[in-house]
Design a protein around this motif. Structure first.
Motif, short mmCIF file in Angstrom:
data_model
loop_
_atom_site.label_atom_id
_atom_site.label_comp_id
_atom_site.label_asym_id
_atom_site.label_seq_id
_atom_site.Cartn_x
_atom_site.Cartn_y
_atom_site.Cartn_z
N ARG A 51 3.16 5.24 1.04
CA ARG A 51 3.06 6.58 1.62
C ARG A 51 3.05 6.49 3.15
NH1 ARG A 51 4.20 7.80 -2.70
NH2 ARG A 51 3.20 9.17 -4.22
N ASN A 82 7.88 8.57 0.50
CA ASN A 82 6.71 9.08 -0.22
C ASN A 82 7.00 9.38 -1.68
OD1 ASN A 82 5.14 8.91 2.07
ND2 ASN A 82 5.56 11.00 2.71
N ARG A 128 -0.63 5.28 6.86
CA ARG A 128 0.16 4.61 5.82
C ARG A 128 -0.76 4.20 4.67
NH1 ARG A 128 5.38 2.02 7.37
NH2 ARG A 128 6.02 2.97 9.33
N GLY A 172 2.33 13.04 -2.11
CA GLY A 172 2.72 12.54 -0.79
C GLY A 172 2.93 13.65 0.22
N TRP A 215 -4.53 15.42 2.61
CA TRP A 215 -3.28 14.92 2.02
C TRP A 215 -3.43 14.77 0.52
CZ3 TRP A 215 0.25 14.42 5.94
CH2 TRP A 215 -0.27 14.28 7.24
N PHE A 239 2.24 9.31 6.19
CA PHE A 239 1.85 10.68 6.48
C PHE A 239 1.94 10.93 7.99
CE2 PHE A 239 -0.99 10.05 2.59
CZ PHE A 239 -0.09 10.67 1.74
#
Length: 750
Positions: free
Chosen positions: A614, A319, A603, A652, A647, A616
């Motif tokens: 990224r 990230n 993603r 990130g 988010w 998550f």
């Protein structure tokens, strides 16, 4: 031996593992050096025949014998026998000296050990980890696109007394429960991946009873959010069950990521080395990726917030890439057109109102946002005259937009699909809220007009030739009044329709289906223009780019694909998820795509490079809803765990958790100004959240780069602005009109 991902071998940070490049079918692999690829474990009948015909390299035989002698020295006789049989060596081969075995006539060659890019000493440094060092580097024969299941599973041909697995695990459990509270939460993360890998080792080595006892004794200790995974695991009771099992291969081929402070890690390492608990230490080194950070250990609540995905947390470096989350400059549109439109209404105040509004909307466009990508970073379609007219209409509507907030909540208009025995599976509204479309389980797509204006097809080619193309109302004249109706049905799919999306200009509609295709429909002729074939399995979702032309799709094959309407083949394939891609969304600037998956991760992909920028983690169930904030800085996600997570794309990091729904969340939408987030769920409710407060409450001090985590506030009740129940209608879709009226849709479920 090491974790296999896409044919490459990951090296652990403390070991120097050399490995040959994988065969990509291009003919430049060691598989072409004249020797046969080794047979996979489990195909022993064929391996016996093929091994005899292989003239082994002396170096390979010496290496293999060194491995066998080391194992025998450590009294690992069972592993010695397994390895010797797989390599096709005679029973007395270990009694021979290493020099004698260098000839080609010593019975059979170690066809499975192919270490041309590493010497014997490099291999011997690996021997201490597991006997599976003799398993071949997973080279693929030309034409294969799937990893060799047998090679992947062979890493479980571990040594060790099966009766001691429970003892090892219990010992570690006792140790972790006895350490200081600050370390206990972090070290407890190793329980689940260790439990899974130890169970799979027992099953692979045919210790079925021991595996059953181990599972029954320790499965209850695992976190509740792994229930579904454990249910699948419990069905794997024999070695044969392991072949072709997708969940198992995912777990085996991707290292489970744990984020642990350096102090906690040293504590664990010291304990295992003192107890000489090689079995557990081997698993940690081979199957886990420890992301070590300096600083205070994390609390239980911080760990729980980020855990739950199929392969653990995201590595911190995943990230760190730069993301251009800013918005693109709005195109300059001349205002005289607006003035002409306003003359008919004879209201002089309106243009005056509108011009400042355009400036406020264009405040981002006057100065280039430093976080925005360049206008030419990806090729975007040019604006047509009709697009410019639509922009003007948008600005006009924006002047009448209601400013929402905690004291000024939106009105909600709910569209209930009655008698939808076809099974409503997807809904979408056009941006101007004039059309609504539904995808159904009976393979049809149905389009309705929400305004009094009926749906009409374009006239036939013969009739179009008779029209005066210079007339002012040419757009009206080309429509065939005889075809006017409130709704149209589009036939073409051969399976349930799971995703639909209108193009920004309202001329096209996309639909994705269980039949593996995405279809592009014309809303002028109500016919199918193109069928896009690329997915081999059901396509769960599709969405147009905010700028049109591009669209994204995701499906059961775990891959998201980027398409352009004028290309039959995808432009990009985004591969990385470990389970179905269940939802897809474009970033407002069209340069990025977000995908949610059943692997419980989100993603973010760069459209230009195709890279994942990224990852998550934090959801405890498959993700079914994604929404970007209008300013492009934030992302909201909803899943079957009933939680909405927020988010920060730039940093990130997870920045918020909204709890309240009691069932799966299938729809999320930000208001036009981004001040309110609406969530729709299978619990038959729409909930409104104060997103402005959620984002404004963030303290930048919390963004600790060292550990990559923050303290989440438990303030869901403060952020919840309202809950709106439907009688018995799960909420499938949400949409804010240009004036900030909230539209919701779902199928009545009597």
């Amino acid at each position: 031996m090491a974790a296999v991902q896409g044919g490459m071998v990951d090296s652990y940070e403390e070991k120097d593992i050399k490995t040959e490049p994988p065969n990509d079918g291009g003919g430049n692999n060691n598989a072409n050096d004249g020797r046969l690829l080794s047979p996979s474990p489990g195909s022993s009948a064929s391996s016996a025949g093929s091994n005899k015909s292989v003239a082994g390299a002396p170096e390979d035989q010496q290496t293999l014998l060194a491995v066998l002698q080391f194992l025998r020295k450590n009294k690992l006789t069972e592993s010695v026998e397994i390895l010797r049989r797989e390599a096709g060596l005679p029973e007395d081969s270990l009694d021979l000296k290493g020099g004698d075995s260098s000839g080609a006539g010593s019975g059979g060659a170690a066809g499975g050990v192919d270490l041309e890019s590493g010497d014997a000493s490099a291999l011997l440094s690996r021997v201490t980890v597991s006997s599976s060092a003799a398993a071949q580097a997973p080279t693929k024969a030309p034409g294969e696109d799937q990893p060799d299941v047998n090679v992947v599973l062979s890493a479980y041909s571990q040594q060790g007394d099966p009766a001691l697995y429970g003892v090892y695990y219990s010992g570690l459990k006792k140790f972790i429960e006895s350490v200081l509270d600050c370390h206990r939460a972090e070290l407890s993360q190793v329980f689940y991946p260790l439990f899974v890998h130890m169970y799979l080792e027992l099953v692979y080595n045919n210790h079925e009873n021991e595996a059953k006892v181990f599972f029954e004794k320790f499965s209850g200790d695992q976190e509740c959010y792994y229930e579904d995974d454990l249910r699948i695991l419990s069905s794997l009771t024999k070695k044969e069950h392991m072949r072709g099992n997708e969940t198992l291969l995912d777990f085996r081929t991707s290292k489970f990521v744990l984020r642990i402070s350096r102090d906690s890690y040293q504590l664990l390492k010291r304990h295992l080395q003192e107890r000489q608990n090689n079995q557990i230490w081997n698993i940690i080194q081979e199957h886990l990726y420890i992301d070590i950070f300096d600083g205070m250990p994390r609390s239980k609540s911080q760990i729980d917030a980020m855990s739950g995905s199929l392969a653990g947390e995201a590595k911190r470096e995943a990230n760190k890439a730069k993301v251009y989350y800013g918005l693109l400059k709005e195109p300059e549109i001349e205002l005289p057109l607006d003035d002409e439109d306003e003359e008919a209404e004879n209201e002089e105040g309106k243009p005056k109102k509108k011009k400042p509004k355009k400036d406020s909307m264009g405040s981002k466009s006057k100065k280039q946002d430093p976080n925005a990508p360049s206008q030419t970073r990806i090729p975007l379609p040019e604006l047509k005259d009709s697009d410019k007219l639509d922009k003007i209409m948008y600005m006009k509507e924006a002047t009448k937009r209601i400013r929402l907030g905690p004291d000024n909540l939106p009105s909600i208009c709910f569209y209930s699909f009655l008698n939808a025995y076809q099974g409503l599976t997807a809904v979408d509204f056009t941006d101007d809220s004039s059309l609504i479309a539904g995808g159904f389980a009976d393979s049809t797509v149905r389009v309705w007009s929400v305004t009094p204006k009926k749906l009409r097809k374009v006239k036939s080619a013969a009739d179009l030739n008779l029209i005066d193309k210079e007339s002012d109302d040419v757009l009206e004249r080309i429509m065939d009044e005889k075809t006017a109706s409130e709704s149209k049905i589009l036939y073409g799919h051969s399976g349930p329709v799971y995703g639909i999306s209108f193009s920004p200009d309202r001329n096209y509609l996309l639909s994705s289906s269980e039949d593996g295709t995405i279809r592009l429909w014309s809303l002028q002729t109500f016919t199918c223009l193109v069928g896009y074939k690329g997915h081999n399995y059901p396509v769960w979702d599709t969405q147009f780019s905010p700028h049109g032309y591009y669209f994204i799709s995701g499906g059961h094959d775990r891959v998201a694909r980027l398409w352009a309407t004028d290309h039959y083949q995808p432009l990009r394939m985004f591969s990385g998820h470990l389970a179905d891609v269940t939802c897809t969304r474009f970033h407002p600037n069209s340069n990025y795509v977000a995908t949610g998956s059943s692997d419980r991760t989100i993603r973010l992909w760069d459209v230009l490079t195709g890279n994942c920028v990224r990852i998550f983690t934090g959801h405890k169930g498959p993700i079914h809803a994604l929404a970007f904030s209008p300013n492009g800085k934030f992302l909201a996600s909803g899943a079957t765990d009933g939680r909405v997570l927020l988010w920060d794309i730039g940093h990130g990091l997870m920045i918020g958790e909204l709890k309240g729904h009691t069932d799966s969340i299938y729809s999320l939408k930000f208001s036009r100004d981004g001040e309110i987030l609406a969530s729709g769920s299978m619990d038959n409710t729409v909930r409104l959240w104060d997103s402005l407060k959620a984002f404004d409450d963030l303290e930048t001090d919390d963004f600790t780069a060292a550990t990559g985590h923050i303290h989440l506030q438990d303030n869901s009740q403060e952020l919840l602005l309202g809950t709106y129940m439907s009688k018995s209608t799960p909420v499938v879709h949400l949409h804010f009109t240009r004036r900030n009226l909230l539209l919701a849709a779902g199928s009545y479920n009597p």
